[in-house]
Scaffold this motif. Structure first.
Motif, PDB file in Angstrom:
ATOM      1  N   ILE A 340       0.563  -1.255   0.038  1.00 35.92           N
ATOM      2  CA  ILE A 340      -0.068  -0.004  -0.189  1.00 35.92           C
ATOM      3  C   ILE A 340       0.887   1.132  -0.374  1.00 35.92           C
ATOM      4  O   ILE A 340       0.284   2.167  -0.431  1.00 35.92           O
ATOM      5  N   ARG A 341       1.940   1.481   0.473  1.00 37.68           N
ATOM      6  CA  ARG A 341       2.913   2.751   1.184  1.00 37.68           C
ATOM      7  C   ARG A 341       3.705   2.924  -0.249  1.00 37.68           C
ATOM      8  O   ARG A 341       3.324   4.147  -1.234  1.00 37.68           O
ATOM      9  N   GLU A 342       3.588   1.492  -1.451  1.00 41.19           N
ATOM     10  CA  GLU A 342       4.075   1.640  -3.196  1.00 41.19           C
ATOM     11  C   GLU A 342       2.966   2.456  -3.621  1.00 41.19           C
ATOM     12  O   GLU A 342       3.297   2.713  -4.509  1.00 41.19           O
ATOM     13  N   ILE A 343       1.920   2.111  -3.352  1.00 35.36           N
ATOM     14  CA  ILE A 343       0.807   2.182  -4.085  1.00 35.36           C
ATOM     15  C   ILE A 343       0.535   4.429  -4.114  1.00 35.36           C
ATOM     16  O   ILE A 343      -0.166   4.791  -5.038  1.00 35.36           O
ATOM     17  N   ALA A 344       0.930   3.982  -2.762  1.00 31.77           N
ATOM     18  CA  ALA A 344       0.154   5.151  -2.616  1.00 31.77           C
ATOM     19  C   ALA A 344       1.200   6.423  -3.162  1.00 31.77           C
ATOM     20  O   ALA A 344       0.941   7.363  -3.007  1.00 31.77           O
ATOM     21  N   GLU A 349      -4.315   5.900  -9.686  1.00 30.75           N
ATOM     22  CA  GLU A 349      -5.022   6.398  -9.431  1.00 30.75           C
ATOM     23  C   GLU A 349      -6.731   6.009  -9.083  1.00 30.75           C
ATOM     24  O   GLU A 349      -7.918   6.511  -8.635  1.00 30.75           O
ATOM     25  N   ARG A 350      -6.831   4.546  -9.241  1.00 34.84           N
ATOM     26  CA  ARG A 350      -8.216   3.586  -8.640  1.00 34.84           C
ATOM     27  C   ARG A 350      -7.612   2.282  -8.267  1.00 34.84           C
ATOM     28  O   ARG A 350      -6.200   2.090  -8.635  1.00 34.84           O
ATOM     29  N   VAL A 351      -7.676   2.394  -6.671  1.00 35.47           N
ATOM     30  CA  VAL A 351      -7.325   0.736  -6.019  1.00 35.47           C
ATOM     31  C   VAL A 351      -8.170   0.536  -5.547  1.00 35.47           C
ATOM     32  O   VAL A 351      -9.923   1.041  -4.892  1.00 35.47           O
ATOM     33  N   ASP A 364      -4.472   0.159   6.215  1.00 39.62           N
ATOM     34  CA  ASP A 364      -3.930   0.152   4.824  1.00 39.62           C
ATOM     35  C   ASP A 364      -5.022   1.727   4.005  1.00 39.62           C
ATOM     36  O   ASP A 364      -4.177   2.510   3.254  1.00 39.62           O
ATOM     37  N   ALA A 365      -6.066   1.927   4.337  1.00 40.00           N
ATOM     38  CA  ALA A 365      -7.205   2.692   3.844  1.00 40.00           C
ATOM     39  C   ALA A 365      -6.858   4.002   4.527  1.00 40.00           C
ATOM     40  O   ALA A 365      -6.759   5.416   3.715  1.00 40.00           O
ATOM     41  N   ARG A 366      -6.341   4.431   5.398  1.00 42.92           N
ATOM     42  CA  ARG A 366      -5.254   5.934   6.181  1.00 42.92           C
ATOM     43  C   ARG A 366      -4.128   5.725   4.857  1.00 42.92           C
ATOM     44  O   ARG A 366      -4.240   7.744   4.748  1.00 42.92           O
ATOM     45  N   THR A 367      -3.360   5.124   4.994  1.00 47.54           N
ATOM     46  CA  THR A 367      -2.465   5.443   3.744  1.00 47.54           C
ATOM     47  C   THR A 367      -3.255   5.827   2.825  1.00 47.54           C
ATOM     48  O   THR A 367      -2.591   7.111   2.664  1.00 47.54           O
ATOM     49  N   LEU A 368      -3.804   5.458   2.099  1.00 42.91           N
ATOM     50  CA  LEU A 368      -3.837   5.402   1.148  1.00 42.91           C
ATOM     51  C   LEU A 368      -4.996   7.262   0.768  1.00 42.91           C
ATOM     52  O   LEU A 368      -4.715   8.087  -0.106  1.00 42.91           O
ATOM     53  N   VAL A 369      -5.656   7.011   1.526  1.00 42.28           N
ATOM     54  CA  VAL A 369      -6.560   9.153   2.116  1.00 42.28           C
ATOM     55  C   VAL A 369      -5.464   9.621   2.110  1.00 42.28           C
ATOM     56  O   VAL A 369      -5.258  10.562   1.606  1.00 42.28           O
ATOM     57  N   ASP A 370      -4.465   9.414   2.572  1.00 46.31           N
ATOM     58  CA  ASP A 370      -2.810  10.126   2.951  1.00 46.31           C
ATOM     59  C   ASP A 370      -2.649  10.526   2.086  1.00 46.31           C
ATOM     60  O   ASP A 370      -1.969  11.689   1.576  1.00 46.31           O
ATOM     61  N   ALA A 371      -2.687   9.804   0.902  1.00 48.82           N
ATOM     62  CA  ALA A 371      -1.943   9.896  -0.381  1.00 48.82           C
ATOM     63  C   ALA A 371      -2.835  10.726  -1.419  1.00 48.82           C
ATOM     64  O   ALA A 371      -2.657  10.714  -2.534  1.00 48.82           O
ATOM     65  N   LEU A 395     -13.643   1.133  -3.187  1.00 46.47           N
ATOM     66  CA  LEU A 395     -13.095   1.410  -4.177  1.00 46.47           C
ATOM     67  C   LEU A 395     -12.209   3.044  -3.961  1.00 46.47           C
ATOM     68  O   LEU A 395     -13.269   3.305  -3.217  1.00 46.47           O
ATOM     69  N   PHE A 396     -11.450   3.062  -3.851  1.00 53.68           N
ATOM     70  CA  PHE A 396     -10.622   3.791  -3.884  1.00 53.68           C
ATOM     71  C   PHE A 396     -10.380   4.810  -4.662  1.00 53.68           C
ATOM     72  O   PHE A 396      -9.948   4.157  -6.098  1.00 53.68           O
ATOM     73  N   VAL A 397     -10.586   6.394  -4.941  1.00 58.42           N
ATOM     74  CA  VAL A 397      -9.949   7.066  -6.183  1.00 58.42           C
ATOM     75  C   VAL A 397      -9.818   8.415  -5.972  1.00 58.42           C
ATOM     76  O   VAL A 397      -9.299   8.829  -4.908  1.00 58.42           O
ATOM     77  N   ARG A 398      -8.657   8.813  -6.963  1.00 55.57           N
ATOM     78  CA  ARG A 398      -7.571  10.145  -7.013  1.00 55.57           C
ATOM     79  C   ARG A 398      -7.848  10.667  -7.839  1.00 55.57           C
ATOM     80  O   ARG A 398      -8.064  10.635  -9.052  1.00 55.57           O
TER      81      ARG A 398
END
Length: 398
Positions: A340-344, A349-351, A364-371, A395-398
């Motif tokens: 997750i750290r590497e994905i962040a 843009e989509r996980v 792990d979700a917190r790491t994505l949101v922080d990114a 589903l996470f997007v940015r």
């Protein structure tokens, strides 16, 4: 003197909880804890369907009706997100697997003076509950319990054994560990058992790893219409309906993605579900699962490329992730902190994150949101009916 208190929720381990924070075993929302410590059953308190409930450690929530059970599964997932200050854009309807839907389970056996006991362990104990019924198992699996007792009575020694049952395309796959066959007679008896009950496969682990001793034809499991070889002990989703829900969400969440990295891909549960026009890299650490999915992908000439790699020790790096429109991951219960750290840190843009542990998922979700990701969709899934084990899709997007 204490006053009566209503149970307002079910805690993560299955206890009922009052507004004051008291944990009460065997209580569900709507029950009332009387001043004398007894429980007055409310509208959501159900009669357990199994006579072994309360002793057997396999189920914790048979005393909860459908509404209370659904609420528990939903709350476990939503509260996990809230614990990391994450608000989902949409919480999709909770999926609950029905009774008699589990297609895999591990039973424990022990030969005693009175015969072989075979079943699940009591909660918090090594004692085995000798089951005479099991409302969570597929009938094809439970129908083997009595014959297995008889077979083990003739072949088992004093050591405990574990019996893994899995429903494959060809029938039931039985893998027994801890059973040492001494001589031709016990060996022939186990082969007779396999033949008489038309097993798909019988494997024994006598201390040197699982070895198939009966397999009339190669055992497979069909994933999204594709028969895939099923190695002994390979991971498989607990129920067919649960698998369909997870896969349907993954496909919907990935809509429009031309290239997907499927991490912790296993046998290809998700990889084989995507359109042939989608390029998929399926990454798995377990060699037998990797080889099974790779062989099928190669044989069908599909757009799936299989990579054997330990994502805990060697996660895909940001520069390796740049070519993917979406990343899908379904890690073990520990989650995927390193990956997750590497994905962040990547431009992805989509996980799509499928999880069997809301706690590690939330971390792990917190790491994505922080990114910079936002949690767009979240679905609670209860494949392990009447259990406190809860799963989800997200589903996470940015």
């Amino acid at each position: 003197m204490s006053v009566p208190e209503e149970i307002i929720r079910i805690a993560a381990k299955g206890d009922g909880v009052t507004a004051s924070g008291r944990h009460i075993a065997g209580a569900v929302p709507g029950d009332v804890l009387r001043a004398d410590g007894t429980i007055q059953h409310g509208p959501h308190h159900a009669t357990p369907p199994c006579r072994h409930f309360a002793r057997c450690g396999g189920c914790q929530l048979q005393h909860a009706d459908e509404e209370a059970l659904r609420r528990f599964v939903t709350d476990r997932v939503v509260h996990a997100a809230a614990s990391q200050d994450i608000a989902p854009g949409e919480v999709l309807p909770t999926h609950l697997s029905p009774s008699q839907s589990r297609r895999r389970a591990t039973l424990h056996g022990l030969k005693t003076a009175a015969g072989v006991v075979l079943g699940y362990r009591e909660a918090g104990s090594h004692r085995i509950v000798d089951i005479g019924e099991c409302p969570v198992l597929r009938p094809e699996l439970f129908s083997l319990v009595l014959p297995l007792r008889k077979a083990l009575a003739e072949a088992a020694g004093k050591r405990p054994v574990d019996v893994a049952l899995t429903l494959a395309d060809q029938g039931v796959d039985v893998a027994i560990s801890g059973l040492e066959l001494d001589g031709l007679g016990p060996t022939e008896a186990m082969l007779d058992f396999a033949r008489d009950h038309q097993l798909a496969r019988l494997s024994l682990d006598q201390g040197y790893g699982a070895e198939p001793m009966w397999e009339p034809e190669p055992v497979t499991v069909t994933l999204s219409g594709v028969p895939v070889p099923l190695p002994v002990g390979a991971f498989l989703q607990a129920t067919v309906d649960g698998e369909r829900t997870l896969v349907a969400d993954a496909v919907a969440f990935a809509n429009g993605a031309g290239s997907i990295a499927d991490l912790f891909s296993g046998l290809g549960t998700f990889a084989f579900a995507f359109s042939p026009d989608t390029n998929v890299l399926a990454v798995e650490a377990a060699q037998d699962a990797h080889l099974a999915s790779k062989a099928v992908a190669n044989r069908h000439g599909s757009s799936i490329a299989a990579l054997h790699r330990d994502l805990f020790r060697a996660p895909l790096q940001p520069d390796e992730l740049t070519r993917f429109d979406a990343v899908l991951l379904d890690p073990p219960r520990a989650g995927a902190r390193e990956q997750i750290r590497e994905i962040a840190a990547s431009p992805v843009e989509r996980v799509i994150y499928v999880s069997c542990n809301p706690s590690s998922w939330a971390r792990d979700a917190r790491t994505l949101v922080d990114a910079g990701f936002r949690l767009e969709k979240l679905r609670p899934v209860g494949q392990f009916r009447w259990s406190t084990h809860v799963e989800l899709t997200s589903l996470f997007v940015r």
